[in-house]
Design a protein around this motif. Structure first.
Motif, mmCIF file in Angstrom:
data_model
loop_
_atom_site.group_PDB
_atom_site.id
_atom_site.type_symbol
_atom_site.label_atom_id
_atom_site.label_comp_id
_atom_site.label_asym_id
_atom_site.label_seq_id
_atom_site.Cartn_x
_atom_site.Cartn_y
_atom_site.Cartn_z
ATOM 1 N N UNK A 356 0.827 -1.206 0.000
ATOM 2 C CA UNK A 356 0.000 0.000 0.000
ATOM 3 C C UNK A 356 0.865 1.260 0.000
ATOM 4 N N UNK A 357 1.988 1.223 0.719
ATOM 5 C CA UNK A 357 2.917 2.350 0.689
ATOM 6 C C UNK A 357 3.468 2.543 -0.725
ATOM 7 N N UNK A 358 3.851 1.435 -1.360
ATOM 8 C CA UNK A 358 4.377 1.488 -2.726
ATOM 9 C C UNK A 358 3.332 2.056 -3.683
ATOM 10 N N UNK A 359 2.108 1.564 -3.586
ATOM 11 C CA UNK A 359 1.041 2.023 -4.483
ATOM 12 C C UNK A 359 0.751 3.514 -4.290
ATOM 13 N N UNK A 360 0.828 3.977 -3.045
ATOM 14 C CA UNK A 360 0.545 5.388 -2.787
ATOM 15 C C UNK A 360 1.596 6.286 -3.436
ATOM 16 N N UNK A 361 2.856 5.887 -3.350
ATOM 17 C CA UNK A 361 3.913 6.654 -4.013
ATOM 18 C C UNK A 361 3.751 6.562 -5.532
ATOM 19 N N UNK A 362 3.384 5.373 -6.023
ATOM 20 C CA UNK A 362 3.164 5.171 -7.462
ATOM 21 C C UNK A 362 2.096 6.101 -8.021
ATOM 22 N N UNK A 363 1.114 6.476 -7.191
ATOM 23 C CA UNK A 363 0.020 7.318 -7.682
ATOM 24 C C UNK A 363 0.516 8.663 -8.196
ATOM 25 N N UNK A 364 1.665 9.116 -7.723
ATOM 26 C CA UNK A 364 2.238 10.370 -8.203
ATOM 27 C C UNK A 364 2.916 10.208 -9.564
#
Length: 517
Positions: A356-364
């Motif tokens: 989830x941390x990875x996906x949140x950064x990926x959203x940028x």
């Protein structure tokens, strides 16, 4: 200005439709995952994920050409050129046929060898693994056929229809879960078959919708624009590097985990990704609503609007996603116990939190990549970012070879994802100097960090004040939404973005009460 206001309202309307869709899809997906895991068992669930995941490695071809096709449709629509739209459609059909033949041959040659001789699978389940593989191959072929029609729908921003198909999709998955409970024989085989039939149904809907509403621009012609095909193929070849890198990061690491730890850890991996994909739709909704307008504004040489949309798309995607992700991470053990009981695999909790941390950064990263694709200068961008993302696989292999925990894979992934975002923004600035690196940090990074810090403190306070119960999960979710709304409105969003939010809320309210604007 009035045209921009109309376009902003369209973004708000599409975001409203997508969020209504997302709420239903997320709830149903989480429910069906629990039942599927219970019915298949941990080992068969892990087997399904690793076999389907292997086939998805080859879907990078589909993803890359889909991105190219959608980009060219948006550019043609931005120019309001119907002949060019028709040419793009015809070129995309020819390209997809060639692509389908190539993928089919690669899968049948390489895939069967890998599954039968390299993959760690219990001997008595090898036969069903081969069946699942063939179901997945047919699914990939259908996804290839679907790309041109899906691209047309997204480019014309008919996201209301997209939302309806998604709702029908989850209804069918609920029916599949019910049939799975009633199935007396091998449940895994039937689950693979029924999943394939759902894809067939979706394909038919997309095709007939396009034939009905866009028949004047998507007619098949005998002739073909060779120059356009060459440009689209050239664009997709470089775009192809991006999904390859993410497939290496995702399914490549999944296969490495299989080699070192077997199907049980794959089950934890598959479960964490199931949660991440379901929750990732929060950011995906805004990306899907903004993307056509962003590309079309650049093709119309409205560069100021392009920059504003990039900043807004980045902040909306990150904030809406992290609102849910942070609350979920704090309550992850309680949610998994409530969702799956005690019957979930080891490593499910740390895997889920870190992905989830990875996906949140990926959203940028998605908004930045969209602007670069609109510009068309993707060669160096895709090369640099793909190499950065792909380093996760050799580093993971080294970590596991040294005897480290599988959690080390996700820790490495977080670090590399941050590095990749830095590389992406630097390259964007080189291609589009209207966007400065410092300006990006001030308009996007700082507001997102402020939001994250406020949310973490709020969640921590709630967890300290209340015992871990179902009631605390509800309180955590409510406080997360309230905190995010307050910080976003007072600090994070500018005046234009506040209007977008107001329009989206208005659309949802009017839709709920059956009113028309």
């Amino acid at each position: 200005m009035s045209q921009n206001n109309s376009n902003n309202k369209r973004i708000a309307k599409n975001a409203a439709f997508l969020y209504l869709r997302m709420i239903v899809v997320t709830v149903v997906s989480l429910f069906t995952t629990r039942i599927v895991l219970q019915q298949l068992g941990v080992e068969d669930y892990g087997l399904y994920n690793v076999v389907a995941g292997f086939v998805s490695l080859f879907s990078v071809f589909i993803t890359s050409i889909s991105s190219a096709i959608t980009r060219y449709f948006n550019v043609a629509i931005g120019k309001k050129n119907k002949n060019e739209i028709c040419s793009v459609y015809n070129a995309s059909i020819r390209i997809q046929v060639i692509l389908g033949v190539i993928i089919f041959v690669l899968l049948e040659v390489i895939g069967l060898w890998y599954i039968n001789y390299k993959m760690v699978i219990p001997v008595d389940r090898l036969w069903v693994a081969n069946w699942l593989f063939q179901f997945s191959v047919v699914t990939s072929m259908l996804m290839i056929v679907q790309v041109p029609h899906m691209s047309v729908i997204l480019s014309y921003e008919r996201l209301d229809f997209f939302a309806i198909v998604s709702l029908l999709d989850v209804i069918l998955k609920l029916i599949v879960v019910y049939l799975l409970i009633l199935t007396p024989n091998d449940k895994l085989w039937f689950y693979g078959l029924w999943s394939l039939l759902i894809v067939v149904f979706n394909n038919v809907l997309y095709y007939f919708y396009c034939k009905k509403y866009f028949n004047d621009t998507i007619k098949l012609k005998f002739g073909i624009d060779k120059a356009l095909c060459k440009r689209m193929l050239s664009f997709s070849v470089w775009t192809f590097l991006d999904p390859i890198a993410y497939a290496i990061r995702g399914q490549g690491c999944n296969m490495v985990l299989n080699l070192y730890f077997g199907p049980l850890v794959n089950a934890a991996y598959g479960l964490s990704n199931q949660v991440a994909v379901a929750l990732d739709k929060f950011a995906g909704n805004f990306s899907m609503a903004f993307r056509p307008q962003l590309i079309q504004s650049y093709s119309a040489s409205d560069y100021n609007r392009t920059k504003r949309l990039l900043f807004s798309m980045s902040k909306f995607s990150f904030i809406t996603q992290s609102t849910i992700f942070i609350a979920f991470i704090f309550e992850i053990e309680n949610v998994l116990n409530l969702w799956l009981g005690n019957d979930y695999p080891d490593y499910a909790i740390p895997f889920t939190a870190l992905i989830l941390v990875v996906k949140n950064i990926d959203s940028l990263n998605t908004p930045v990549t969209t602007v670069v694709q609109a510009i068309g200068r993707i060669k160096k961008y895709m090369l640099y970012t793909s190499i950065t993302v792909s380093t996760i696989l050799p580093i993971t292999w080294i970590c596991l070879e040294l005897g480290m925990s599988p959690i080390s894979m996700y820790v490495t992934m977080v670090v590399i994802t941050i590095l990749n975002q830095c590389v992406s923004v630097w390259l964007l600035h080189k291609y589009f100097d209207s966007i400065g690196i410092l300006e990006y940090c001030c308009k996007v990074v700082v507001p997102c960090l402020v939001h994250t810090i406020f949310s973490i403190f709020a969640m921590y306070a709630v967890c300290m004040l209340f015992q871990p119960t179902f009631g605390r999960i509800i309180v955590t979710g409510i406080i997360s939404i309230l905190t995010t709304s307050f910080v976003a409105y007072t600090i994070t969003l500018d005046s234009t973005e506040k209007v977008l939010v107001s329009n989206a809320i208005s659309k949802i309210r009017n839709k709920f009460y059956g009113k028309k604007n």
